[in-house]
Design a protein around this motif. Structure first.
Motif, PDB file in Angstrom:
ATOM      1  N   CYS A   1       0.841  -1.200   0.000  1.00  0.00           N
ATOM      2  CA  CYS A   1       0.000   0.000   0.000  1.00  0.00           C
ATOM      3  C   CYS A   1       0.873   1.245   0.000  1.00  0.00           C
ATOM      4  N   ILE A   2       0.420   2.271  -0.699  1.00  0.00           N
ATOM      5  CA  ILE A   2       1.080   3.583  -0.748  1.00  0.00           C
ATOM      6  C   ILE A   2       0.056   4.639  -0.374  1.00  0.00           C
ATOM      7  N   ALA A   3       0.463   5.628   0.389  1.00  0.00           N
ATOM      8  CA  ALA A   3      -0.398   6.765   0.715  1.00  0.00           C
ATOM      9  C   ALA A   3      -0.069   7.935  -0.203  1.00  0.00           C
ATOM     10  N   CYS A   4      -1.095   8.697  -0.576  1.00  0.00           N
ATOM     11  CA  CYS A   4      -0.919   9.910  -1.373  1.00  0.00           C
ATOM     12  C   CYS A   4      -1.567  11.069  -0.617  1.00  0.00           C
TER      13      CYS A   4
ATOM     14  N   ILE B   1       3.838  12.689  -1.910  1.00  0.00           N
ATOM     15  CA  ILE B   1       3.334  14.007  -1.562  1.00  0.00           C
ATOM     16  C   ILE B   1       3.366  14.863  -2.818  1.00  0.00           C
ATOM     17  N   HIS B   2       2.229  15.432  -3.197  1.00  0.00           N
ATOM     18  CA  HIS B   2       2.206  16.211  -4.431  1.00  0.00           C
ATOM     19  C   HIS B   2       1.016  17.159  -4.465  1.00  0.00           C
ATOM     20  N   ALA B   3       1.312  18.432  -4.651  1.00  0.00           N
ATOM     21  CA  ALA B   3       0.323  19.508  -4.763  1.00  0.00           C
ATOM     22  C   ALA B   3      -0.374  19.734  -3.423  1.00  0.00           C
TER      23      ALA B   3
ATOM     24  N   PRO C   1       6.122  14.066  -8.400  1.00  0.00           N
ATOM     25  CA  PRO C   1       5.739  13.848  -7.000  1.00  0.00           C
ATOM     26  C   PRO C   1       6.949  13.547  -6.125  1.00  0.00           C
ATOM     27  N   THR C   2       6.815  13.829  -4.841  1.00  0.00           N
ATOM     28  CA  THR C   2       7.893  13.580  -3.888  1.00  0.00           C
ATOM     29  C   THR C   2       7.602  12.298  -3.097  1.00  0.00           C
ATOM     30  N   LEU C   3       8.597  11.433  -3.029  1.00  0.00           N
ATOM     31  CA  LEU C   3       8.484  10.171  -2.300  1.00  0.00           C
ATOM     32  C   LEU C   3       9.133  10.304  -0.930  1.00  0.00           C
TER      33      LEU C   3
ATOM     34  N   ALA D   1       0.422  11.564  -8.897  1.00  0.00           N
ATOM     35  CA  ALA D   1       0.787  10.740  -7.741  1.00  0.00           C
ATOM     36  C   ALA D   1      -0.122   9.525  -7.627  1.00  0.00           C
ATOM     37  N   ASP D   2      -1.424   9.732  -7.815  1.00  0.00           N
ATOM     38  CA  ASP D   2      -2.376   8.611  -7.753  1.00  0.00           C
ATOM     39  C   ASP D   2      -2.020   7.544  -8.782  1.00  0.00           C
ATOM     40  N   ARG D   3      -1.706   7.971  -9.998  1.00  0.00           N
ATOM     41  CA  ARG D   3      -1.436   7.003 -11.072  1.00  0.00           C
ATOM     42  C   ARG D   3      -0.149   6.223 -10.810  1.00  0.00           C
TER      43      ARG D   3
END
Length: 567
Positions: free
Chosen positions: A80-83, A271-273, A258-260, A288-290
């Motif tokens: 899982c990844i969080a955005c 983290i983005h926008a 995006p920043t990881l 970031a979602d994609r």
């Protein structure tokens, strides 16, 4: 969180299939990701959209739950990844003091997240203000040279109407003194004297564009469509006509990445926008979602404020433009926030809690739960299953927690689970993750509030009807602007309602579930590049001000050079 051992960011990336060639390192614990990684044909994970009940000064723990839930999925063995959005310095120094989550569910290094990060917001500020400077320079030179402007420059006259310049300047701080200013004071070589003002950077259309762009080419095209002003005949003047769109894109070239980062349990976070949900669409980026959906089985993303704000805008703006579909909605609630939403108290940030809120009080909770019921129904109207996450505090009583669980289920929630993300990290959200995973398997299809082709007034009515309003009232100015937008060919765009987050209505004084109210729309503004129309309901400030007890008072450097006071 100094005792937490962070992994090198390239290791975090590699564990999720992101090769070194796609990383742009910013030290050992932060990296940007090149969007060229995105493969439209790659398998897609499931997106979980986190929202909440109506926000209160007590906080609902939405970011803690978002980060904790992503850790919970990894705890049970599901990648899982969080955005999430990038915090603005305005709230960091003004109210929140930080926006990285908390306890055992936060993004690290949290001071990097909260302070500058990789410079995206500064890039937006520079690009935005370049357009403002270019506009004033063009105005000055056209007035200075008059009929000789075109012969001397080879450029057509734009004939900027000094009374219809739309593009204010921006700064990433809360500074009410800049809301209304005069530029070009004294005229002459100082430029053309005129009224102007500042917005906070998060309110810039460029921020919304960054969040909604598919790629660098799309961002360039969107920036070209920004309407900066009107000419003396009423025609729009775009960034492309001013020939500044290319340079603006250049300044934002790296911001498209995006920043990881990683959580306190080494779960990856993109983290983005950072568009605000009360004046923009309040969601992190499409890019970031994609990336996340391509690299993980589950992606947890957070929409700003309550379900009437960021969640609504996710569906009617972000989903409409991107096609990125959530599989489940998670609504975050706390016992004390529900009691606060009862409307029995006027609680200000920093004030001690009334004993009725701090102590077990099922009767008061039952009254506040009406707000939860509304948000469950609001989330379900979009066609997705809803899970309620109870962000637990140590003082919560078993009696109240049981009541809340049964109430939420009776209102149509697919499941209700306690989140102990703050105190226990992923282990404290494992059951929540399992409930969300089960909900994601339910068949669902997104229902939007209105189709593109209906009139703008029908879109307004559809939105205010969801709030429970009797009707929408348009001022004379708003009526004229609505007609002009339809005639100019913008009628197909979705609406972005700018309103208070502190009430389901547009009046912050109306608590819980307001009845028998109206919503007054004072004005409309097209964001042609972002692809939506802002409708301003109530007294909405695009430049916040600092309060009497701002968060910056507690932020400092200790003798060892460590940042203290951020949380």
């Amino acid at each position: 969180m100094a005792s937490i051992a962070l992994k090198p960011i390239n290791e975090i990336a590699l564990q999720y299939g992101i090769a070194q060639q796609y990383l742009i390192p910013y030290g050992s614990s932060i990296a940007k990701i090149d969007p060229i990684l995105i493969n439209p044909d790659a398998a897609k994970g499931k997106l979980v959209l986190v929202s909440s009940i109506t926000p209160t000064p007590l906080g609902e723990g939405k970011t803690v739950t978002t980060i904790g839930l992503s850790q919970g999925f990894n705890f049970i063995g599901k990648p899982c990844i969080a955005c999430i959005r990038q915090p603005s310095l305005g709230p960091v120094f003004g109210v929140k003091g930080g926006a990285a989550g908390g306890g055992k569910a936060q993004v690290l290094p949290m001071e990097k997240l909260n302070l500058h990060l990789t410079g995206d917001i500064h890039a937006i500020t520079a690009a935005h203000n370049l357009a403002a400077a270019a506009l004033d320079a063009r105005l000055y030179h056209e007035q200075r040279l008059g009929d000789q402007f075109t012969p001397q420059t080879g450029l057509p006259r734009l004939n900027i109407d000094i009374n219809h310049i739309l593009w204010k300047r921006v700064v990433d701080h809360n500074d009410r003194a800049l809301r209304h200013i005069t530029v070009g004071v004294g005229g002459g070589v100082n430029g053309v004297e005129r009224a102007d003002g500042y917005d906070i950077t998060a309110a810039s259309e460029l921020m919304a564009i960054l969040a909604l762009s598919d790629d660098l080419k799309d961002m360039r095209q969107r920036i070209s469509r920004i309407i900066l002003a009107h000419d003396i005949h009423g025609a729009p003047i775009t960034a492309e006509q001013l020939e500044v769109a290319g340079a603006m894109t250049v300044l934002m070239k790296d911001a498209i990445q995006p920043t990881l980062m990683q959580t306190s349990e080494n779960t990856p976070v993109l983290i983005h926008a950072g568009p605000f949900a009360n004046i923009a669409h309040g969601n992190s980026s499409v890019i970031a979602d994609r990336i996340a959906l391509q690299q993980a089985d589950y992606v947890i993303t957070e929409a700003g404020f309550g379900s009437d704000m960021g969640m609504e805008k996710f569906f009617n703006i972000k989903y409409r433009q991107s096609g990125i579909k959530p599989s489940c909605v998670v609504l975050v609630a706390t016992l004390r926030s529900l009691k606060t939403n009862s409307g029995k108290f006027d609680i200000k940030p920093g004030q001690p809690l009334p004993p009725e809120i701090a102590e077990s009080n099922v009767e008061l909770l039952a009254l506040g739960c009406q707000n939860l019921s509304w948000h469950i129904a609001n989330a379900k109207r979009y066609g997705l299953p809803v899970i309620v996450a109870i962000n637990r505090f140590p003082t919560d009583s078993a009696e109240e927690l049981d009541y809340l669980r049964q109430y939420a289920l009776s209102c149509g929630a697919e499941g209700v689970e306690i989140s102990d993300a703050f105190s226990a990290g992923g282990a404290g959200t494992a059951k929540l993750a399992q409930a969300v995973m089960a909900a994601c398997e339910k068949p669902s299809d997104v229902n939007l509030l209105y189709p593109d082709e209906v009139s703008l007034i029908e879109k307004v009515e559809a939105l205010v009807n969801t709030y429970g309003a009797k009707q929408a009232i348009l001022t004379k100015q708003a009526t004229e602007q609505l007609s002009a937008l339809e005639k100019a060919g913008f009628g197909h765009l979705p609406l972005c309602i700018a309103k208070t987050p502190l009430s389901i209505s547009a009046d912050p004084a109306l608590k819980n579930v307001p009845k028998d109210f109206t919503v007054t729309i004072s004005s409309f503004k097209v964001s042609a590049g972002a692809g939506f129309i802002r409708a301003y309901a109530g007294n909405i400030m695009t430049m916040p001000g600092l309060g009497t007890l701002p968060a910056y008072r507690h932020i400092d450097i200790d003798d060892a050079g460590n940042i203290v006071g951020l949380s």
